[in-house]
Enzyme design. Structure first.
Site, PDB file in Angstrom:
ATOM      1  N   LYS A  99       4.053  77.887  46.179  1.00 23.65           N
ATOM      2  CA  LYS A  99       5.292  76.944  45.879  1.00 23.65           C
ATOM      3  C   LYS A  99       6.556  77.182  44.689  1.00 23.65           C
ATOM      4  O   LYS A  99       7.855  77.124  45.095  1.00 23.65           O
ATOM      5  CB  LYS A  99       5.063  75.746  45.838  1.00 23.65           C
ATOM      6  CG  LYS A  99       4.780  75.666  47.710  1.00 23.65           C
ATOM      7  CD  LYS A  99       4.213  73.810  47.175  1.00 23.65           C
ATOM      8  CE  LYS A  99       4.004  73.801  48.897  1.00 23.65           C
ATOM      9  NZ  LYS A  99       3.370  72.346  49.263  1.00 23.65           N
ATOM     10  N   ASN A 121      -0.603  58.393  35.447  1.00 22.04           N
ATOM     11  CA  ASN A 121      -1.456  59.534  35.216  1.00 22.04           C
ATOM     12  C   ASN A 121      -2.831  58.788  34.177  1.00 22.04           C
ATOM     13  O   ASN A 121      -2.893  58.664  33.571  1.00 22.04           O
ATOM     14  CB  ASN A 121      -1.065  60.707  35.523  1.00 22.04           C
ATOM     15  CG  ASN A 121      -1.804  62.022  36.126  1.00 22.04           C
ATOM     16  OD1 ASN A 121      -2.363  61.805  37.270  1.00 22.04           O
ATOM     17  ND2 ASN A 121      -1.852  63.030  35.291  1.00 22.04           N
TER      18      ASN A 121
HETATM   19  P1  ATR Z   1      -0.658  68.165  44.175  1.00 20.27           P
HETATM   20  O1  ATR Z   1       0.116  69.795  43.857  1.00 20.27           O
HETATM   21  O2  ATR Z   1      -1.774  68.182  45.395  1.00 20.27           O
HETATM   22  O3  ATR Z   1      -0.611  67.617  43.228  1.00 20.27           O
HETATM   23  P2  ATR Z   1      -1.882  68.340  41.366  1.00 20.27           P
HETATM   24  O4  ATR Z   1      -0.615  69.594  40.724  1.00 20.27           O
HETATM   25  O5  ATR Z   1      -3.075  69.935  40.535  1.00 20.27           O
HETATM   26  O6  ATR Z   1      -2.535  68.776  42.615  1.00 20.27           O
HETATM   27  O7  ATR Z   1      -2.407  67.655  41.084  1.00 20.27           O
HETATM   28  C1  ATR Z   1      -3.196  66.472  41.261  1.00 20.27           C
HETATM   29  C2  ATR Z   1      -2.979  65.089  40.526  1.00 20.27           C
HETATM   30  O8  ATR Z   1      -3.804  64.612  40.957  1.00 20.27           O
HETATM   31  C3  ATR Z   1      -3.231  65.607  39.115  1.00 20.27           C
HETATM   32  O9  ATR Z   1      -2.506  63.971  38.736  1.00 20.27           O
HETATM   33  C4  ATR Z   1      -4.505  64.973  38.197  1.00 20.27           C
HETATM   34  O10 ATR Z   1      -4.348  64.334  37.501  1.00 20.27           O
HETATM   35  P3  ATR Z   1      -4.945  65.083  35.602  1.00 20.27           P
HETATM   36  O11 ATR Z   1      -3.345  65.402  35.265  1.00 20.27           O
HETATM   37  O12 ATR Z   1      -5.434  64.278  34.789  1.00 20.27           O
HETATM   38  O13 ATR Z   1      -5.172  65.720  36.590  1.00 20.27           O
HETATM   39  C5  ATR Z   1      -4.438  63.445  39.527  1.00 20.27           C
HETATM   40  N1  ATR Z   1      -6.459  63.882  39.356  1.00 20.27           N
HETATM   41  C6  ATR Z   1      -7.792  64.705  40.241  1.00 20.27           C
HETATM   42  N2  ATR Z   1      -8.404  63.936  40.091  1.00 20.27           N
HETATM   43  C7  ATR Z   1      -7.908  62.990  40.005  1.00 20.27           C
HETATM   44  C8  ATR Z   1      -9.400  62.171  39.398  1.00 20.27           C
HETATM   45  N3  ATR Z   1     -10.610  61.962  39.359  1.00 20.27           N
HETATM   46  N4  ATR Z   1      -9.223  60.237  39.295  1.00 20.27           N
HETATM   47  C9  ATR Z   1      -7.417  60.393  38.794  1.00 20.27           C
HETATM   48  N5  ATR Z   1      -6.883  61.464  39.064  1.00 20.27           N
HETATM   49  C10 ATR Z   1      -7.037  62.884  39.640  1.00 20.27           C
END
Ligand code: ATR
Length: 506
Positions: free
Chosen positions: A299, A382
């Site tokens: 993307k 976040n």
């Molecule tokens: P996408 O493109 O689907 O948004 P990404 O860019 O990898 O995927 O982002 C994932 C989001 O989910 C992030 O905000 C991540 O938080 P971190 O920045 O702290 O990694 C959040 N996320 C993933 N697993 C999580 C968890 N177990 N608890 C809380 N937030 C989570």
């Protein structure tokens, strides 16, 4: 032609496989090597019974088949079946020697030549070459060489990159002199070559019955005929597709192909597994792709190749839809509008003024920009607070840590959940169990599987209005269809569109 490759071990089962697929196929490849030894005696009856042109193939193990017999014995068995029946084609491997076709008739040493016998009977020989590892060097001259004997050359090779796929699509131009040929790209990179077989100048494409497939990357006859309408592709067919890595999990072909059909548009939508975006653009120019969807991880990577992008694409730094407009690639982002669609009226009428966005990844970025552009005040929450801060500073929003989410209860009109927490199969996780719903806020979860995450379920039980990711997926798909075709998605198909999304979430 769409050719069904049988995978059955008995003649009876073979006939059943043909019967089940009859409406989708033009011919049958009877794989004698798949049949049990004692079934070979009856195999000659298949062409008469299926009433379709039949190709007889007795595949060796090294070419992806089951036969471990010596070439001589294998050819003798193949000959016995073929000469008794009414076969149209016979597949013979290109590396077999002249002597392999000499069959001893009796103890007096009388011999016949199987190839001669086939020619006398007007049975066409398919001269095949397989490579399960790569696209061999000098492919075009190999095909020319195979064609020289007056037979139909077949090459089934394995592209490992989009550059390999390009080599296969160039075949049509490079080998115009070889009118009848069969070209197959095996494996995941080859899927697009199987669907667009006509663009390769291949006289047929092989399909396998549902279940264990005969070769890597084969589709079912029904998908080939009904979903892709691959046999209808001609010089005027507009090609669309989706690029990603991985890419085959996507439902987009099930949405766009029936849509094209519904508006009587001679177009096809094909999944392209892509390793390098630069090579894909070369392919797109070669086969004149009209537009494509972009999924992870491309993307952002797609941006330098676009001649024109919309404001949202520039802001978010991500594009999910590319169209060809006046010789230029134009990038839009229908995730952005797809997200907005269910809440835009509420924003415009002023009932959504403040929003809390949970997560700060790629999906959150589209959401925050969409809200901010429409005047909503956003707080990004976040787990990793630095990432929240980064997104907030780009979008002139506020930010906070996920640990502090409870203090926002009752203070926002809209809560958007953008993380993966709660996505199937993890049905019980809740990204913010401390967040209390008052029942007055709208709660939007971008996850589309399950329908209601634990988080959304809690909101629903508190009396909140909820929106799920399926709705967003649907909205962005409709918008993408409009970007591709200039037409609304056919109204009568909207229900089946929903069904596709529902079925896939089971
Ligand atoms: P996408 O493109 O689907 O948004 P990404 O860019 O990898 O995927 O982002 C994932 C989001 O989910 C992030 O905000 C991540 O938080 P971190 O920045 O702290 O990694 C959040 N996320 C993933 N697993 C999580 C968890 N177990 N608890 C809380 N937030 C989570």
């Amino acid at each position: 032609m769409i050719c069904l490759t049988t995978t059955a071990s008995t003649v009876e089962e073979t006939l059943l496989q043909v019967k089940e697929n009859k409406e989708y196929i033009d011919m049958v490849e009877l794989r004698l090597d798949m049949l049990n030894e004692n079934e070979l005696e009856d195999a000659f009856r298949v062409p008469q019974l299926v009433k379709l042109p039949v190709l007889a193939t007795f595949r060796r193990k090294i070419d992806g088949g089951k036969s471990t017999l010596s070439n001589k014995l294998r050819i003798a068995k193949l000959r016995k079946v073929v000469l008794q029946g009414e076969f149209t084609y016979v597949d013979l491997e290109s590396d077999l020697k002249k002597s392999d076709f000499k069959v001893k008739l009796n103890n007096e040493g009388e011999k016949v030549d199987f190839e001669d016998e086939l020619r006398q009977r007007g049975i066409q020989i398919i001269r095949s070459l397989h490579d399960f590892e790569k696209v061999p060097v000098g492919l075009y001259s190999l095909v020319e060489k195979l064609a020289k004997k007056g037979d139909i050359p077949k090459v089934a090779v394995t592209p490992n990159t989009i550059v390999d796929v390009l080599t296969l699509f160039r075949m049509e131009d490079e080998l115009k002199s070889v009118e009848k040929k069969i070209i197959v790209g095996m494996g995941d990179y080859g899927v697009c070559t199987r669907i667009l077989y006509k663009k390769l100048g291949s006289m047929l494409t092989y399909c396998a019955p549902k279940g264990p497939t005969a070769a890597p990357g084969q589709l079912t006859p029904k998908d080939m005929k009904v979903l892709y309408r691959a046999d209808k592709v001609n010089d005027n067919t507009a090609i669309y597709g989706i690029i990603g890595n991985p890419v085959f999990h996507t439902d987009s072909p099930k949405i766009h192909n029936p849509g094209f059909d519904g508006i009587n548009y001679n177009a096809i939508y094909v999944p392209f597994l892509v390793d390098k975006i630069r090579s894909f653009f070369r392919l797109a120019e070669l086969i004149r792709i009209h537009g494509f969807s972009v999924t992870a991880p491309y993307k952002r990577e797609v941006l330098p190749y676009l001649g024109k992008i919309t404001r949202e694409v520039m802001q978010i730094g991500a594009c999910n839809t590319v169209t060809r407009i006046q010789g230029m690639w134009k990038g839009t982002n229908t995730d952005y509008y797809g997200f907005l669609s269910p809440v835009i009226e509420k924003i415009k009428t002023g009932s959504v003024k403040k929003a809390l966005v949970i997560g700060a990844g790629g999906a959150a970025s589209s959401v925050v920009w969409a809200l901010v552009n429409y005047g909503v005040k956003v707080t990004v929450i976040n787990r990793t607070v630095e990432k929240a801060q980064q997104l907030a500073s780009k979008t002139m929003s506020s930010f906070d840590s996920l640990n502090h989410i409870d203090k926002y209860s009752g203070k926002v009109d809209l809560v958007v959940q953008t993380t993966v927490v709660g996505m199937a199969p993890d049905l019980t996780s809740d990204p913010a169990p401390d967040f209390y719903f008052t029942g007055k806020e709208i709660v939007y979860d971008l996850i589309y599987s399950p329908d209601h995450t634990a988080f959304l379920q809690r909101a629903l039980e508190s009396g909140c209005e909820v929106v799920n990711g399926k709705r967003m997926l649907w909205e962005q798909g409709l918008l993408q269809f409009e970007a591709f075709t200039g037409y609304h998605y056919p109204r009568e198909l909207v229900n089946s569109f929903e069904e596709i999304l529902v079925n896939n979430n089971d």
